[in-house]
Scaffold this motif. Structure first.
Motif, PDB file in Angstrom:
ATOM      1  N   UNK A 175      22.621 -41.361 -24.259  1.00 12.11           N
ATOM      2  CA  UNK A 175      22.155 -41.562 -22.890  1.00 12.11           C
ATOM      3  C   UNK A 175      22.145 -40.226 -22.150  1.00 12.11           C
ATOM      4  N   UNK A 176      21.088 -39.981 -21.380  1.00  9.65           N
ATOM      5  CA  UNK A 176      20.970 -38.772 -20.561  1.00  9.65           C
ATOM      6  C   UNK A 176      20.942 -39.158 -19.088  1.00  9.65           C
ATOM      7  N   UNK A 177      21.487 -38.296 -18.243  1.00 13.22           N
ATOM      8  CA  UNK A 177      21.464 -38.533 -16.805  1.00 13.22           C
ATOM      9  C   UNK A 177      20.917 -37.301 -16.095  1.00 13.22           C
ATOM     10  N   UNK A 178      20.293 -37.478 -14.913  1.00 12.43           N
ATOM     11  CA  UNK A 178      19.802 -36.317 -14.165  1.00 12.43           C
ATOM     12  C   UNK A 178      20.961 -35.542 -13.553  1.00 12.43           C
ATOM     13  N   UNK A 179      20.905 -34.227 -13.635  1.00 10.16           N
ATOM     14  CA  UNK A 179      21.895 -33.360 -12.992  1.00 10.16           C
ATOM     15  C   UNK A 179      21.173 -32.469 -11.992  1.00 10.16           C
ATOM     16  N   UNK A 180      21.915 -32.042 -10.982  1.00 12.99           N
ATOM     17  CA  UNK A 180      21.338 -31.242  -9.906  1.00 12.99           C
ATOM     18  C   UNK A 180      22.070 -29.918  -9.784  1.00 12.99           C
ATOM     19  N   UNK A 181      21.317 -28.888  -9.402  1.00 11.95           N
ATOM     20  CA  UNK A 181      21.914 -27.613  -9.020  1.00 11.95           C
ATOM     21  C   UNK A 181      22.317 -27.728  -7.552  1.00 11.95           C
ATOM     22  N   UNK A 182      23.596 -27.555  -7.278  1.00 13.66           N
ATOM     23  CA  UNK A 182      24.140 -27.760  -5.940  1.00 13.66           C
ATOM     24  C   UNK A 182      24.631 -26.431  -5.382  1.00 13.66           C
ATOM     25  N   UNK A 183      24.331 -26.203  -4.112  1.00 14.41           N
ATOM     26  CA  UNK A 183      24.837 -25.029  -3.405  1.00 14.41           C
ATOM     27  C   UNK A 183      25.612 -25.533  -2.186  1.00 14.41           C
ATOM     28  N   UNK A 184      26.913 -25.254  -2.162  1.00 17.18           N
ATOM     29  CA  UNK A 184      27.786 -25.737  -1.083  1.00 17.18           C
ATOM     30  C   UNK A 184      28.260 -24.535  -0.272  1.00 17.18           C
TER      31      UNK A 184
ATOM     32  N   UNK B 225      35.066 -30.972  -9.047  1.00 14.26           N
ATOM     33  CA  UNK B 225      35.585 -31.258 -10.387  1.00 14.26           C
ATOM     34  C   UNK B 225      35.734 -32.764 -10.593  1.00 14.26           C
ATOM     35  N   UNK B 226      36.184 -33.475  -9.548  1.00 17.34           N
ATOM     36  CA  UNK B 226      36.332 -34.925  -9.652  1.00 17.34           C
ATOM     37  C   UNK B 226      34.981 -35.615  -9.819  1.00 17.34           C
ATOM     38  N   UNK B 227      33.921 -34.954  -9.387  1.00 20.04           N
ATOM     39  CA  UNK B 227      32.568 -35.508  -9.507  1.00 20.04           C
ATOM     40  C   UNK B 227      31.881 -35.017 -10.789  1.00 20.04           C
ATOM     41  N   UNK B 228      32.647 -34.540 -11.723  1.00 16.92           N
ATOM     42  CA  UNK B 228      32.137 -34.039 -13.006  1.00 16.92           C
ATOM     43  C   UNK B 228      31.244 -32.808 -12.813  1.00 16.92           C
ATOM     44  N   UNK B 229      31.499 -32.052 -11.751  1.00 13.73           N
ATOM     45  CA  UNK B 229      30.711 -30.855 -11.488  1.00 13.73           C
ATOM     46  C   UNK B 229      31.196 -29.669 -12.302  1.00 13.73           C
ATOM     47  N   UNK B 230      30.266 -28.789 -12.628  1.00 14.89           N
ATOM     48  CA  UNK B 230      30.597 -27.553 -13.351  1.00 14.89           C
ATOM     49  C   UNK B 230      30.218 -26.382 -12.459  1.00 14.89           C
TER      50      UNK B 230
ATOM     51  N   UNK C 220      37.168 -28.291  -1.752  1.00  8.82           N
ATOM     52  CA  UNK C 220      35.792 -28.538  -2.187  1.00  8.82           C
ATOM     53  C   UNK C 220      35.681 -28.382  -3.700  1.00  8.82           C
ATOM     54  N   UNK C 221      36.352 -27.367  -4.260  1.00  7.59           N
ATOM     55  CA  UNK C 221      36.313 -27.182  -5.714  1.00  7.59           C
ATOM     56  C   UNK C 221      36.943 -28.371  -6.431  1.00  7.59           C
TER      57      UNK C 221
ATOM     58  N   UNK D  69      28.136 -22.436  -6.067  1.00 11.31           N
ATOM     59  CA  UNK D  69      27.032 -23.040  -6.808  1.00 11.31           C
ATOM     60  C   UNK D  69      27.611 -23.809  -7.990  1.00 11.31           C
ATOM     61  N   UNK D  70      27.031 -24.981  -8.256  1.00 10.18           N
ATOM     62  CA  UNK D  70      27.555 -25.842  -9.316  1.00 10.18           C
ATOM     63  C   UNK D  70      26.446 -26.735  -9.838  1.00 10.18           C
ATOM     64  N   UNK D  71      26.681 -27.283 -11.015  1.00 14.87           N
ATOM     65  CA  UNK D  71      25.795 -28.297 -11.595  1.00 14.87           C
ATOM     66  C   UNK D  71      26.555 -29.613 -11.589  1.00 14.87           C
ATOM     67  N   UNK D  72      25.974 -30.624 -10.920  1.00 11.59           N
ATOM     68  CA  UNK D  72      26.669 -31.887 -10.701  1.00 11.59           C
ATOM     69  C   UNK D  72      25.741 -33.042 -11.075  1.00 11.59           C
ATOM     70  N   UNK D  73      26.237 -34.055 -11.790  1.00 14.59           N
ATOM     71  CA  UNK D  73      25.409 -35.233 -12.054  1.00 14.59           C
ATOM     72  C   UNK D  73      24.941 -35.871 -10.752  1.00 14.59           C
ATOM     73  N   UNK D  74      23.678 -36.240 -10.709  1.00 14.81           N
ATOM     74  CA  UNK D  74      23.107 -36.811  -9.492  1.00 14.81           C
ATOM     75  C   UNK D  74      23.848 -38.081  -9.076  1.00 14.81           C
ATOM     76  N   UNK D  75      24.290 -38.880 -10.033  1.00 10.04           N
ATOM     77  CA  UNK D  75      24.991 -40.124  -9.713  1.00 10.04           C
ATOM     78  C   UNK D  75      26.268 -39.878  -8.921  1.00 10.04           C
ATOM     79  N   UNK D  76      26.861 -38.682  -9.068  1.00 11.51           N
ATOM     80  CA  UNK D  76      28.106 -38.371  -8.384  1.00 11.51           C
ATOM     81  C   UNK D  76      27.877 -37.790  -6.995  1.00 11.51           C
TER      82      UNK D  76
END
Length: 698
Positions: free
Chosen positions: A609-618, A633-638, A628-629, A652-659
């Motif tokens: 299964x694949x899920x959409x991930x987003x590039x996030x800038x906070x 991390x709790x949202x499975x962000x990298x 915030x970090x 800047x981080x990569x986070x699953x869109x569902x989170x």
């Protein structure tokens, strides 16, 4: 009613592009004010701007819908489109860029290149739209023209051609030095349109201005032959040659002219308008539009006397009727003309032609090549439809439509409103092709899919306000994909069907493998499905037309995967063998064989299964970084990086869109309202097994 035909060389079709809050709408408002199109400056925070006329835009303080306006500067007509800056409305930007000749990219003087400004820049690259850059908000604390220009060079990979330098810094910013004419332009506080004074460069800035002018000469000489010849001969480049070189480099995309100012304080707008006229292309400067007729490619030049050809790029329903926005590429359209929708073959009558000023319109008798207008009359044309003269049909390539990534279930609170809701949602999807409405096969619910949480929120609110419907909305869900981890070889499928008379017979043997299994390459076909097909059958055992039918059947099978019925991506299918029947084989039979064979093969494959991930800038204050970090991390962000400047940290981080659902309110609570974030779709990534099991169990 009037006609206002102008020579093509005096028309500019341009868009305003930027990240959200960079000042696009304020700049558009100041352009209208400077050109005399409006007599009072509107403000975004007051909800009084011309282009943000929708009630939701004024409530939220952001641009949601691309708005077209027209104005005149130096005997040139500017058809200008103010585009959204939020990533959820990137499809509005895509449709606008498809019909524009040039653009002004706006950047915040403090933040420089931000995530969405980079995204719209790449969109403009794909369309080959020449741009000039305007570094806005030079009056803000921390504004730095050189840092903003460096971010253009580093993050966008472009060659900045800086033609201005600021007079004063931050709250003392009063004007600019024109490095081409070597003069200072200064605006007084509260100045009106064009109320600036031109004079000599202040003594304390002369050395720096000469240094920057020489740097400009050297950069341009390195890119343009005429400028190089003059620079080698005289050690400098004249104003005339520099102007020609800057236009040539802009049109060719080899460099980007950079200006600066403060739209809010009305400083730097007039030189920007001069730059638009001087360096951005007219319809006569762009290549002829290309389309297809009877399978053959044709070109249509921007000639008012040629066969009428236009592309519909936006459709809206108003209280006075249905408006279809057109970019006219060739020919002349007159009120009462019959036009052909080249895609459907339907003929429509043009009842009215309108010059557009956001939500206001002025009727005109005709529209010619190079014009952007709205028309009343077409009832079936959609965004992407080609309207042309019936005598010489041509189909133009429509704008690309982004693939939805977020889904919600929508239903009317009162059962008696179900029909009205279906009509309202159908109209929404007609106006915005990036919205998809469907009925869930398992639950029977009406499902609305879009590009993000805000996109769907705005769409549902539009249903409530415009149609007076009480709507219940389910929790947003992401759109998953399925892909292969391990394939199968030599799968045999025989499709035999006999109902009396001619039957169906198809025999196929296929290998199925992950798409990147050969050489590690990534292949995405023209439909964006991540699918590759080839036939290695020899000896004519499966004729070429049947092989193409097998490919079509395989594409059909990609719509639903074995894990949870999600679309399948990343598949390579090889047709290795097969057999035909002299009477019962047909393309229909081989298409069915391809569909059922791939379905059976996918059930035998190891899937993921694949899920959409987003590039996030906070962007957060330094004292809130730890919390915030931890939340990311709790949202499975990298986390991919962080930069700290002036007491503020950008993570800047990569986070699953569902989170990311509900993240905006969570971030505000963690930072006492001081944190902001942006997110843009990046890719699809594997879902961890526990998360995948939970998602598939729902």
């Amino acid at each position: 009613m009037r006609t206002d035909r102008q020579p093509l060389t005096t028309v500019r079709n341009l868009g305003i592009l930027a990240h959200v809050d960079a000042g696009k709408t304020t700049l558009t408002e100041r352009v209208l004010y400077a050109t005399g199109a409006v007599h009072k400056r509107g403000e975004v925070h007051d909800g009084t701007t011309v282009t943000d006329f929708d009630a939701q835009e004024r409530d939220r303080g952001i641009t949601i819908f691309a708005a077209a306006v027209s104005c005149t500067w130096d005997a040139h007509r500017l058809n200008l489109i103010d585009t959204p800056g939020h990533v959820d409305f990137a499809d509005e930007v895509e449709r606008s860029l498809r019909v524009l000749d040039g653009a002004v990219a706006v950047f915040d003087a403090v933040a420089g290149v931000e995530p969405q400004s980079e995204a719209v820049w790449r969109q403009a690259d794909r369309h080959g739209v020449p741009r000039i850059a305007f570094v806005n908000k030079m009056d803000r604390a921390g504004a730095d023209l050189d840092a903003a220009v460096a971010s253009l060079r580093d993050r966008l990979g472009t060659v900045p051609l800086v033609v201005q330098m600021p007079v004063g810094r931050e709250d003392t910013f009063t004007g600019v030095v024109d490095l081409i004419r070597m003069q200072a332009l200064v605006w007084d506080e509260g100045s009106g349109p064009a109320a600036h004074t031109a004079g000599p460069v202040p003594q304390e800035l002369r050395a720096e201005a000469r240094r920057r002018r020489r740097l400009l000469d050297e950069t341009v000489a390195g890119l343009h032959p005429e400028a190089l010849e003059e620079f080698c001969a005289h050690g400098s480049v004249t104003e005339e040659v520099l102007g020609r070189a800057l236009r040539a480099l802009t049109l060719g995309g080899e460099g980007v002219v950079v200006l600066c100012g403060s739209a809010y304080r009305n400083r730097g707008v007039e030189p920007l308008l001069d730059a638009v006229v001087a360096w951005l292309p007219s319809p006569a400067d762009v290549p002829p539009v290309r389309g297809t007729r009877d399978g053959a490619e044709q070109e249509r030049a921007a000639d008012p006397a040629g066969p009428f050809t236009a592309l519909a790029f936006k459709v809206t329903a108003t209280t006075t009727g249905r408006l279809t926005y057109l970019r006219v590429y060739a020919g002349t359209l007159r009120k009462g003309d019959q036009v052909l929708d080249a895609g459907t073959g339907r003929t429509e009558r043009i009842a009215r032609i309108l010059r557009v000023q956001a939500d206001r319109h002025a009727e005109t008798e005709e529209a010619v090549a190079g014009d952007i207008v709205a028309v009343v009359g077409p009832k079936a044309a959609r965004a992407g439809s080609t309207l042309c003269t019936p005598r010489s049909p041509l189909v133009l390539e429509p704008p690309q439509v982004a693939e939805p990534v977020v889904t919600v279930a929508v239903e009317a609170r009162r059962s008696t409103d179900t029909g009205r809701l279906a009509t309202a949602l159908a109209r929404l999807a007609e106006e915005d092709p990036s919205l998809v409405v469907r009925t869930d096969a398992e639950t029977g619910q009406t499902v609305l899919s879009g590009l993000g949480e805000l996109h769907l929120e705005v769409a549902v609110e539009k249903v409530r306000r415009d149609h007076g419907l009480d709507v219940v909305v389910g929790r947003p869900r992401v759109t998953y994909r399925e892909t292969l981890l391990r394939g199968v070889s030599g799968l045999v499928y025989r499709h035999v069907k006999q109902d009396g008379g001619s039957g169906q017979f198809a025999h196929v043997v296929i290998d199925v493998a992950p798409l990147d299994a050969q050489g590690g390459e990534h292949v995405t076909d023209e439909r964006g499905t991540g699918f590759a097909f080839r036939s290695t059958v020899v000896g004519g055992r499966v004729p070429q037309e049947y092989a193409r039918a097998v490919e079509a059947g395989c594409r059909d099978a990609l719509a639903e995967g074995p894990l949870g019925g999600h679309p399948v991506t990343g598949v390579r299918v090889t047709l290795t063998d097969g057999a035909t029947h002299s009477k019962d084989s047909s393309e229909l039979a081989f298409r069915a064989a391809g569909r059922f064979a791939l379905r059976e093969a996918l059930r035998a494959c190891e899937m993921q299964l694949l899920e959409p991930v987003s590039d996030v800038s906070v962007t957060v204050p330094e004292d809130a970084v730890g919390g915030v970090l931890g939340d990311l991390a709790a949202r499975r962000g990298r986390v991919t990086g962080s930069i700290t400047q002036a007491g503020t940290t950008v993570i800047t981080a990569t986070v699953p869109l569902a989170e990311l659902f509900g993240y905006a309110s969570r971030l505000r609570s963690r930072t006492q309202g001081r944190g902001t974030f942006t997110a843009r779709p990046a890719a699809y990534a594997p879902v961890p097994r526990p998360v995948a099991e939970a998602a598939l169990a729902r």
